[in-house]
Each structure stands twice: as C-alpha cells, then as structure tokens.
Design a protein around this motif. Structure first.
Motif, short mmCIF file in Angstrom:
data_model
loop_
_atom_site.label_atom_id
_atom_site.label_comp_id
_atom_site.label_asym_id
_atom_site.label_seq_id
_atom_site.Cartn_x
_atom_site.Cartn_y
_atom_site.Cartn_z
N ALA A 20 0.83 -1.21 0.00
CA ALA A 20 0.00 0.00 0.00
C ALA A 20 0.86 1.26 0.00
N VAL A 25 -1.69 3.93 -1.56
CA VAL A 25 -3.08 3.73 -1.16
C VAL A 25 -3.12 3.24 0.29
N ARG A 26 -4.33 3.10 0.83
CA ARG A 26 -4.47 2.56 2.19
C ARG A 26 -4.39 1.04 2.14
N GLU A 28 -6.37 -1.04 3.40
CA GLU A 28 -7.70 -1.59 3.13
C GLU A 28 -7.96 -1.74 1.63
N THR A 29 -7.40 -0.86 0.84
CA THR A 29 -7.54 -0.96 -0.61
C THR A 29 -6.91 -2.25 -1.11
N TYR A 38 -12.90 -4.90 -5.31
CA TYR A 38 -12.58 -3.55 -5.77
C TYR A 38 -11.86 -3.64 -7.10
N PRO A 40 -9.44 -1.74 -9.52
CA PRO A 40 -8.51 -0.61 -9.44
C PRO A 40 -8.61 0.30 -10.65
#
Length: 64
Positions: A20, A25-26, A28-29, A38, A40
């Motif tokens: 991350a 990004v976080r 969690e992503t 998710y 991207p």
C-alpha cells in the motif's frame, strides 16, 4: 476480477501495508483488491504491476 496480488506479495515478502505504501493507497484498498471486491483504476493497476515487475495482465485476471 481476480488478482495474484496475495501470491506476489508472499513471493516478495511484502505485507499489505508495505505494498500500500509503495503504490500510495491505504492497506484496506489492498485487502479489497485481494478479495476481488474492488476494481482498481488503470493507474493503480499499473503501479501495482510495476512494483512486481510484471505486466498488468500478469497480476490482474479480467473475467470475460
């Protein structure tokens, strides 16, 4: 969409947090990407692929 992110992280000894941070990004992503929950952006897919020195299609498996 499926990904090989978890497998590739293990290969390179990276935690979700490490990856991350590398791609901006976080954590969690990364979790959501690994679970297939998710999709991207093209830039994120590119950044993750470049982190593993692979092509996007070698990291992300797009279902037909």
């Amino acid at each position: 969409m499926k990904t090989r992110i978890k497998e590739l992280r293990a290969r390179d000894n990276l935690t979700q947090l490490d990856l991350a941070k590398k791609v901006g990004v976080r954590r969690e992503t990364i979790v959501f990407l690994e679970k297939g929950k998710y999709n991207p952006s093209l830039k994120l897919a590119y950044d993750i692929s470049r982190t593993f020195n692979l092509k996007i299609e070698e990291v992300f498996i797009f279902n037909e």
